[in-house]
Write a protein that holds these residues in place. Structure first.
Motif, PDB file in Angstrom:
ATOM      1  N   GLU A  81       0.758  -0.987  -0.344  1.00 54.71           N
ATOM      2  CA  GLU A  81       0.226   0.157  -0.353  1.00 54.71           C
ATOM      3  C   GLU A  81       0.759   1.477  -0.311  1.00 54.71           C
ATOM      4  OE1 GLU A  81      -3.081   2.858  -0.221  1.00 54.71           O
ATOM      5  OE2 GLU A  81      -3.114   0.738  -0.483  1.00 54.71           O
ATOM      6  N   ASP A 133      -4.829  -7.491  -6.218  1.00 53.49           N
ATOM      7  CA  ASP A 133      -5.346  -7.154  -5.033  1.00 53.49           C
ATOM      8  C   ASP A 133      -7.337  -6.734  -5.333  1.00 53.49           C
ATOM      9  OD1 ASP A 133      -7.174  -5.728  -3.235  1.00 53.49           O
ATOM     10  OD2 ASP A 133      -5.375  -3.442  -2.776  1.00 53.49           O
ATOM     11  N   ALA A 134      -7.570  -8.158  -4.990  1.00 57.71           N
ATOM     12  CA  ALA A 134      -9.388  -8.242  -5.429  1.00 57.71           C
ATOM     13  C   ALA A 134     -10.498  -6.925  -4.738  1.00 57.71           C
ATOM     14  CB  ALA A 134      -9.809  -9.549  -5.042  1.00 57.71           C
ATOM     15  N   ARG A 135      -9.915  -6.141  -3.417  1.00 66.01           N
ATOM     16  CA  ARG A 135     -10.822  -5.444  -3.234  1.00 66.01           C
ATOM     17  C   ARG A 135     -10.606  -4.164  -3.960  1.00 66.01           C
ATOM     18  NH1 ARG A 135      -7.702  -5.367   2.769  1.00 66.01           N
ATOM     19  NH2 ARG A 135      -6.668  -5.192   1.402  1.00 66.01           N
ATOM     20  N   ALA A 136      -9.241  -4.139  -4.850  1.00 66.55           N
ATOM     21  CA  ALA A 136      -9.068  -2.305  -5.166  1.00 66.55           C
ATOM     22  C   ALA A 136      -9.264  -2.769  -6.638  1.00 66.55           C
ATOM     23  CB  ALA A 136      -7.315  -1.560  -4.415  1.00 66.55           C
ATOM     24  N   ARG A 137      -9.397  -4.034  -7.224  1.00 65.85           N
ATOM     25  CA  ARG A 137      -9.212  -3.824  -8.596  1.00 65.85           C
ATOM     26  C   ARG A 137     -10.194  -3.446  -9.355  1.00 65.85           C
ATOM     27  NH1 ARG A 137      -9.961  -9.953  -9.580  1.00 65.85           N
ATOM     28  NH2 ARG A 137      -7.774  -9.951  -8.757  1.00 65.85           N
ATOM     29  N   SER A 138     -11.179  -2.723  -9.230  1.00 65.04           N
ATOM     30  CA  SER A 138     -12.578  -1.927  -9.823  1.00 65.04           C
ATOM     31  C   SER A 138     -11.731   0.177  -9.946  1.00 65.04           C
ATOM     32  CB  SER A 138     -13.369  -2.200  -9.114  1.00 65.04           C
ATOM     33  OG  SER A 138     -13.675  -0.936  -7.633  1.00 65.04           O
TER      34      SER A 138
END
Length: 207
Positions: A81, A133-138
């Motif tokens: 991060e 990072d699946a949580r931030a991929r969008s």
């Protein structure tokens, strides 16, 4: 580093000014941007109107850190991060300086093409980082577009700089040098309007 003179912007908020200016520049230059990317750019310009926004990229002597220093800090970051955040700052700073204050790079050891290369690479690294990072991929699509269209975005911000009265339009030699280094379509059109036909290696005057 000079910040934007807010006295040049009247009747509307700073954010509204930059939103309208970005839309106008994108329309003039026929550049299509995702809504999220446009919002990112407006936020970047709005934030950098405040001197406090530069605190994160200045050293103890209140000088803007070289891009290479920020890159080194990213490499030495202890967490993903932290590395991502530093690379994003690098990309933002490179875009802001190359687009809004490119004249300040004249006769410096590094020129606008260096800032473009560093900015492209920084945003690309942020995009790659977000992919795992699946949580931030969008959010990754914004950085993909920031990286792939970086030279076009520099042109957009340059036009915004001129709209805001921050940049002289009279330096044709500088515009020609910019075209030679980056292949900027906007710089080429400016030269053509001034009667200069840009060719690699020489300047031709149209009749």
């Amino acid at each position: 580093m000079t910040t934007v003179d807010l006295s040049l912007i009247h009747t509307v908020t700073v954010r509204e000014h930059f939103s309208a200016a970005l839309q106008s520049a994108a329309r003039n230059q026929d550049v299509a941007l995702r809504d999220n990317t446009s919002t990112y750019l407006v936020n970047l310009l709005t934030d950098y109107c405040e001197a406090s926004a530069l605190a994160a990229v200045t050293d103890s002597n209140q000088q803007i850190k070289p891009l290479a220093t920020l890159y080194g800090e990213a490499l030495e970051a202890s967490t993903t991060e932290h590395r991502r955040r530093t690379l994003r700052k690098l990309g933002d700073l490179a875009l802001f300086i190359a687009g809004i204050f490119s004249d300040s790079l004249n006769r410096k050891l590094v020129d606008v093409d260096y800032y473009i290369g560093m900015g492209e690479a920084a945003y690309c690294c942020v995009y790659d980082s977000l992919q795992v990072d699946a949580r931030a991929r969008s959010a990754s699509g914004v950085f993909a577009e920031l990286s792939s269209k970086f030279p076009l975005l520099v042109d957009l911000l340059t036009e915004i700089s001129e709209m805001s009265g921050l940049k002289s339009r009279s330096d044709l030699l500088r515009t020609y040098e910019l075209w030679q280094k980056t292949g900027s379509e906007r710089a080429r059109k400016q030269l053509r309007r001034a009667g200069i036909v840009p060719f690699v290696g020489r300047v031709g005057i149209s009749h």
